[in-house]
Every structure is written in C-alpha cells, then in structure tokens.
Enzyme design. Sequence first.
Site, PDB file in Angstrom:
ATOM      1  CD1 TRP A 160       7.419   6.404  -2.448  1.00 32.01           C
ATOM      2  CD2 TRP A 160       6.709   6.756  -4.889  1.00 32.01           C
ATOM      3  NE1 TRP A 160       8.503   6.236  -3.150  1.00 32.01           N
ATOM      4  CE2 TRP A 160       8.239   6.566  -4.666  1.00 32.01           C
ATOM      5  CE3 TRP A 160       6.284   6.977  -6.111  1.00 32.01           C
ATOM      6  CZ2 TRP A 160       9.441   6.621  -5.665  1.00 32.01           C
ATOM      7  CZ3 TRP A 160       7.245   7.162  -7.122  1.00 32.01           C
ATOM      8  CH2 TRP A 160       8.658   6.776  -6.774  1.00 32.01           C
ATOM      9  CG  ASP A 183      -1.947   0.939   1.173  1.00 32.57           C
ATOM     10  OD1 ASP A 183      -2.235   1.587  -0.097  1.00 32.57           O
ATOM     11  OD2 ASP A 183      -2.833   1.045   2.081  1.00 32.57           O
ATOM     12  CD  GLU A 198     -12.939  -5.512  -2.333  1.00 32.33           C
ATOM     13  OE1 GLU A 198     -11.886  -5.814  -2.130  1.00 32.33           O
ATOM     14  OE2 GLU A 198     -13.949  -6.346  -2.284  1.00 32.33           O
ATOM     15  CG  HIS A 222      -0.150   1.739  -9.221  1.00 38.44           C
ATOM     16  ND1 HIS A 222      -0.216   1.502  -7.833  1.00 38.44           N
ATOM     17  CD2 HIS A 222      -1.210   2.318  -9.637  1.00 38.44           C
ATOM     18  CE1 HIS A 222      -1.485   1.797  -7.589  1.00 38.44           C
ATOM     19  NE2 HIS A 222      -2.094   2.506  -8.487  1.00 38.44           N
ATOM     20  N   GLY A 246      -0.126   5.381  -4.299  1.00 37.54           N
ATOM     21  CA  GLY A 246      -0.525   6.566  -4.862  1.00 37.54           C
ATOM     22  C   GLY A 246       0.131   7.821  -4.111  1.00 37.54           C
ATOM     23  CG  LEU A 269       9.824 -17.033  -3.118  1.00 35.07           C
ATOM     24  CD1 LEU A 269      10.022 -16.773  -1.628  1.00 35.07           C
ATOM     25  CD2 LEU A 269      10.105 -15.791  -3.778  1.00 35.07           C
TER      26      LEU A 269
HETATM   27  C1  FPP Z   1      -2.267   0.176  -3.092  1.00 32.02           C
HETATM   28  O1  FPP Z   1      -1.655   1.329  -3.232  1.00 32.02           O
HETATM   29  C2  FPP Z   1      -1.354  -0.778  -4.228  1.00 32.02           C
HETATM   30  C3  FPP Z   1      -2.326  -1.283  -5.307  1.00 32.02           C
HETATM   31  C4  FPP Z   1      -3.766  -1.102  -5.280  1.00 32.02           C
HETATM   32  C5  FPP Z   1      -1.403  -1.957  -6.439  1.00 32.02           C
HETATM   33  C6  FPP Z   1      -0.223  -2.716  -6.171  1.00 32.02           C
HETATM   34  C7  FPP Z   1       0.280  -2.959  -7.409  1.00 32.02           C
HETATM   35  C8  FPP Z   1       1.710  -3.050  -7.645  1.00 32.02           C
HETATM   36  C9  FPP Z   1       2.756  -2.631  -6.796  1.00 32.02           C
HETATM   37  C10 FPP Z   1       1.857  -3.448  -9.076  1.00 32.02           C
HETATM   38  C11 FPP Z   1       2.747  -4.662  -9.036  1.00 32.02           C
HETATM   39  C12 FPP Z   1       2.108  -5.882  -9.139  1.00 32.02           C
HETATM   40  C13 FPP Z   1       2.066  -7.079  -9.659  1.00 32.02           C
HETATM   41  C14 FPP Z   1       2.564  -8.287  -9.222  1.00 32.02           C
HETATM   42  C15 FPP Z   1       1.479  -6.835 -11.138  1.00 32.02           C
HETATM   43  P1  FPP Z   1      -2.546   2.571  -3.354  1.00 32.02           P
HETATM   44  O2  FPP Z   1      -2.734   2.936  -4.891  1.00 32.02           O
HETATM   45  O3  FPP Z   1      -3.802   2.391  -2.784  1.00 32.02           O
HETATM   46  O4  FPP Z   1      -1.825   3.672  -2.604  1.00 32.02           O
HETATM   47  P2  FPP Z   1      -2.568   4.955  -1.788  1.00 32.02           P
HETATM   48  O5  FPP Z   1      -3.277   4.367  -0.677  1.00 32.02           O
HETATM   49  O6  FPP Z   1      -1.329   5.772  -1.327  1.00 32.02           O
HETATM   50  O7  FPP Z   1      -3.339   5.715  -2.932  1.00 32.02           O
END
Ligand code: FPP
Length: 246
Positions: free
Chosen positions: A34, A29, A76, A46, A32, A140
């Site tokens: 970051w 998490d 979701e 991402h 966004g 792994l």
């Molecule tokens: C949450 O951060 C992150 C996600 C919903 C996506 C995570 C996906 C990756 C790291 C991409 C790589 C993955 C693979 C294996 C294909 P957020 O967007 O909710 O962040 P925020 O809460 O700061 O808005």
Amino acid sequence: MARTRIGSDRHKEYPPLKRIPTHVAIIMDGNGRWAKQRGLPRIAGHRAGTENLRRVLRACVEFGVKVLTLYAFSTENWGRPEAEIQGLMSILRDVINRELQDLHKEGVQLRHLGDLSRIAPDLQQQVLNAIELTRDNTTLILNVAFNYGGRAEIVHAIQEIVKNGHPPEAINDELVSRYLYTGSLPDPDLIVRTSGELRLSNFLIWQGAYAEYYFSEVYWPDFGKDALYEALKHYEQRDRRYGLVK
Ligand code: FPP
C-alpha cells in the site's frame, strides 16, 4: 489514530446477515505494498493500517462479531529491518496511549496472544495495564497477536502441560486448547487475509482447524467496513460441516 478516515461507508445500510461469525481473525497484510504504491516508506503503510483498526473494530461491533483477533507482529517479523521493527513497537505504544480510554469506554476487552518477554519492559507493562483495565468489558474481545507464532504457541502449551504434570492419557484436544494463548475463547469461525496472499503464515494453526477462510485482494489499510461486510456475506453462504455429512 485519525478519526477522519471512517469514510463514506459509515451511514450506509447493510442488509442484515442470517449468520454472523462469533470470532473473526484477520491477517492484516499489504501495508508495505500500500505504501509502495504511493511512494511512501513501509512504516507509513503500517500507520495507515493502524488507522484502519478503528473502522474495522466499529464495524465488527455493529455487525455483531464478539471476538476479533488481529495478527499484528509475528515471531518471524523480528527478521525485518530494525527500523521497521522499532516502528511497529512504537505503533503498539501509540495505540495504547491514544486509544485505550476510548476502547475501554466502548466496552472492548483487550487481550494479548504471544510472548511478551521479548519486547521492552515498559511496553510489556503498558500492555499488561491495558489488559487489566479492560478485563471485565464485554462488548467485544480484541485479541492482539503480537510476537505471536502458531507453532511457538503449541510448543509453549506443551511445555506448560508437562510442567503442570498432566499424564499422557489426560492430554486431549480440550486440554491443549485450554493451554493455548486463546485459552477458553471459541475458535475462529472466519479467518480473513488481505492483500491477495494465500497463506496462513503460522497464524492460529491449531484454532483454525475448522475455520472458514476468506482471502481478499484489498490491502489492509483499505480493508474497511464494506470489505468486511463482503467477507461476512461470503461466510454466510458457507456450509460448515466439521467433517460430518448432512
Ligand atoms: C503485514 O503487512 C502487516 C504487518 C506485519 C503489521 C501489521 C500491523 C499493523 C497494522 C499495526 C497495528 C497493529 C497493532 C494492533 C499494534 P506487510 O508489511 O507484510 O505488507 P507487504 O506484504 O505489502 O510488504
């Protein structure tokens, strides 16, 4: 994925830990936020988060973790803006195209948790090919939870149990576990969530019943080897009792 961000923690000494979790699961998490901190679009977060995968994967192998589960896209997340959804789909595609051969060479066995049917047919096929290619690897196990939700997983398991004609008296913990996407894998020992949020967000809600939890303030793109080691150090101190008295 860029290989240059491995950073200064690569050659650092990490004192051995007395107890290593077999299965670590991570809610990645904060991508966004970051990006926002840097004035960048969310998708840049991402992408940075994706670059971080290799660092964490390598660190898991080095520390002796055997199963790593990553929450990449939840049931979701379909409610996010279309451009972000498409960006995450193309990240999955790029990861497979660019990283699969290296992951295979490094002995990583790829698995998918969730429902593939809602993603584009060619991408489904890419995922299935990657799973097939790496199925005998043992260094792994990497579970990618993509279009995954813990409640949907339990509902799916119940449907399959009913379809397969199991009588009510045969339904127990072990049977339900077997029908989950994680199948015969061990439950997570440690579930990590980055970015300071203190929620499970529908992640491994059955399997996490006796997991230890670790919440880090660090945003996922910055959650590298040092941060993982810190999480493992906390885990080492936990007294796991599984409801028993010692
Ligand atoms: C949450 O951060 C992150 C996600 C919903 C996506 C995570 C996906 C990756 C790291 C991409 C790589 C993955 C693979 C294996 C294909 P957020 O967007 O909710 O962040 P925020 O809460 O700061 O808005």
